[in-house]
Design a protein around this motif. Structure first.
Motif, PDB file in Angstrom:
ATOM      1  N   GLY A  46      32.611  43.613  50.147  1.00 31.87           N
ATOM      2  CA  GLY A  46      33.620  43.289  49.254  1.00 31.87           C
ATOM      3  C   GLY A  46      34.133  43.909  47.747  1.00 31.87           C
ATOM      4  O   GLY A  46      32.676  44.596  47.707  1.00 31.87           O
ATOM      5  N   VAL A  47      34.973  44.680  47.809  1.00 30.22           N
ATOM      6  CA  VAL A  47      35.179  44.939  46.051  1.00 30.22           C
ATOM      7  C   VAL A  47      36.006  44.063  45.044  1.00 30.22           C
ATOM      8  O   VAL A  47      37.551  43.834  45.583  1.00 30.22           O
ATOM      9  CB  VAL A  47      36.068  46.170  46.406  1.00 30.22           C
ATOM     10  N   CYS A  48      35.759  43.601  44.126  1.00 29.30           N
ATOM     11  CA  CYS A  48      36.019  42.842  43.268  1.00 29.30           C
ATOM     12  C   CYS A  48      36.650  43.409  42.268  1.00 29.30           C
ATOM     13  O   CYS A  48      35.537  44.850  41.854  1.00 29.30           O
ATOM     14  CB  CYS A  48      35.435  41.574  42.849  1.00 29.30           C
ATOM     15  N   THR A  49      37.382  43.488  41.708  1.00 30.55           N
ATOM     16  CA  THR A  49      37.978  44.587  40.424  1.00 30.55           C
ATOM     17  C   THR A  49      38.237  43.213  39.021  1.00 30.55           C
ATOM     18  O   THR A  49      38.673  42.351  39.068  1.00 30.55           O
ATOM     19  CB  THR A  49      39.402  45.211  40.940  1.00 30.55           C
ATOM     20  N   ALA A  50      38.246  44.482  38.050  1.00 31.54           N
ATOM     21  CA  ALA A  50      39.014  43.818  37.121  1.00 31.54           C
ATOM     22  C   ALA A  50      39.020  44.618  35.889  1.00 31.54           C
ATOM     23  O   ALA A  50      38.908  46.047  36.285  1.00 31.54           O
ATOM     24  CB  ALA A  50      37.637  42.824  36.352  1.00 31.54           C
ATOM     25  N   GLY A  51      39.712  45.007  34.360  1.00 32.06           N
ATOM     26  CA  GLY A  51      40.358  45.136  33.199  1.00 32.06           C
ATOM     27  C   GLY A  51      41.513  45.604  34.264  1.00 32.06           C
ATOM     28  O   GLY A  51      42.140  44.540  34.602  1.00 32.06           O
ATOM     29  N   ASN A  52      42.039  46.903  33.632  1.00 36.97           N
ATOM     30  CA  ASN A  52      43.531  47.299  33.427  1.00 36.97           C
ATOM     31  C   ASN A  52      43.779  47.053  35.273  1.00 36.97           C
ATOM     32  O   ASN A  52      43.123  47.952  36.109  1.00 36.97           O
ATOM     33  CB  ASN A  52      43.729  48.688  33.309  1.00 36.97           C
ATOM     34  N   LEU A  53      45.252  46.905  35.530  1.00 42.83           N
ATOM     35  CA  LEU A  53      45.222  46.480  37.006  1.00 42.83           C
ATOM     36  C   LEU A  53      46.272  47.304  37.922  1.00 42.83           C
ATOM     37  O   LEU A  53      45.473  47.916  38.849  1.00 42.83           O
ATOM     38  CB  LEU A  53      46.683  45.232  37.286  1.00 42.83           C
ATOM     39  N   SER A  54      46.619  47.971  37.039  1.00 41.30           N
ATOM     40  CA  SER A  54      46.528  49.429  37.129  1.00 41.30           C
ATOM     41  C   SER A  54      46.340  50.496  36.771  1.00 41.30           C
ATOM     42  O   SER A  54      46.225  51.593  37.683  1.00 41.30           O
ATOM     43  CB  SER A  54      48.490  50.312  36.530  1.00 41.30           C
ATOM     44  N   VAL A  55      45.094  50.524  36.748  1.00 43.49           N
ATOM     45  CA  VAL A  55      44.486  51.674  37.104  1.00 43.49           C
ATOM     46  C   VAL A  55      43.239  51.088  38.568  1.00 43.49           C
ATOM     47  O   VAL A  55      43.096  51.840  39.030  1.00 43.49           O
ATOM     48  CB  VAL A  55      42.441  51.874  35.886  1.00 43.49           C
TER      49      VAL A  55
END
Length: 255
Positions: A46-55
């Motif tokens: 599982g990979v969760c992401t936060a911050g700048n969406l394009s990055v």
């Protein structure tokens, strides 16, 4: 803004991410921030992401195509990397390269290019793990003493996890605490909201359970309401400050 949490306890792993993105008060939309690789018997990631969406989206796309950590090596993806640690290296490399390549142009327009990820899961032959990956590409791994990691709008949900979660907490209880932390965060920050995506993985089973919790989910709604009532009841049950129980004293008159 977003909020994601990963919890690694003795019984297994749980990862939860909201889907709300905020580019201004009149530009709120939903994007999936929990990305899952599930190959039963081989790996569950599982990979969760936060911050700048394009990055984060560009970094994930780079890893999906294949990353060379060293010149001359065969490109690797999350589906081919031999270990969870290697997966963390791939994501860190992609996140750093993406950030460095677009930072000058975006920072010229005063745009924030920071981003972070949570990586959790297990690859066959290895141990279950949970990592926090920073914009710079470096990362840390969770330990037993603090069995959770957060990214995004973490300050409102942290006290719930800090006071209630331990390594020996049952997985179902960990999920409950994670959802309460989302309830508390939603109450304090409108930039975090349902639906939520969740991955749970039990130790010894290389097959995960992925589900989406909608805003009108019966369990989450009841949990939110019960937690609100429980907090109110606990507050009323606390004793009043003893110096506030007597009649107010008149200030001494000055001659």
């Amino acid at each position: 803004m977003t909020y994601c949490v990963g919890m690694l306890v003795e019984e297994g792993l749980a990862m939860i991410a909201d889907t709300r993105t905020n580019a201004g008060v009149d530009n709120i939309s939903s994007y999936r921030k929990l990305h899952v690789v599930d190959r039963p018997g081989d790996r569950v990631l599982g990979v969760c992401t936060a911050g700048n969406l394009s990055v984060t989206q560009t970094a994930l796309a780079m890893v999906a195509e294949g990353v060379n950590l060293h010149v001359g090596e065969t490109p690797e993806t999350l589906e081919t990397a031999p270990s969870l640690f290697r997966c963390a290296q791939l994501l860190g490399h992609a996140l750093r390269e993406t950030r460095l390549s677009i930072a000058p142009a975006m920072e010229a327009d005063s745009l924030n290019v920071s981003a972070s990820m949570l990586l959790g899961g297990q690859v066959a032959g290895g141990q279950m793990g949970l990592y926090l990956i920073y914009s710079q590409g470096n990362f840390i791994e969770i330990g037993r003493d603090t069995p959770y990691l957060q990214i995004g709008e973490l300050k409102y949900g942290k006290p719930i996890l800090e006071s209630g979660l331990a390594y020996d907490t049952p997985l179902a209880e960990a999920v409950k605490l994670g959802l309460i932390s989302f309830s508390t965060t939603m109450r304090s920050n409108v930039a975090v909201g349902a639906p939520f995506d969740m991955l749970t993985l039990r130790r010894g089973f290389l097959s995960g359970d992925v589900r989406r919790i909608e805003a009108d989910d019966a369990y989450f709604t009841d949990l939110h309401e019960q937690w609100t009532r429980a907090q109110s009841a606990a507050r009323r049950a606390m004793p009043q400050p003893p110096w506030m129980n007597g009649a107010p004293r008149l200030a001494a008159s000055r001659g």
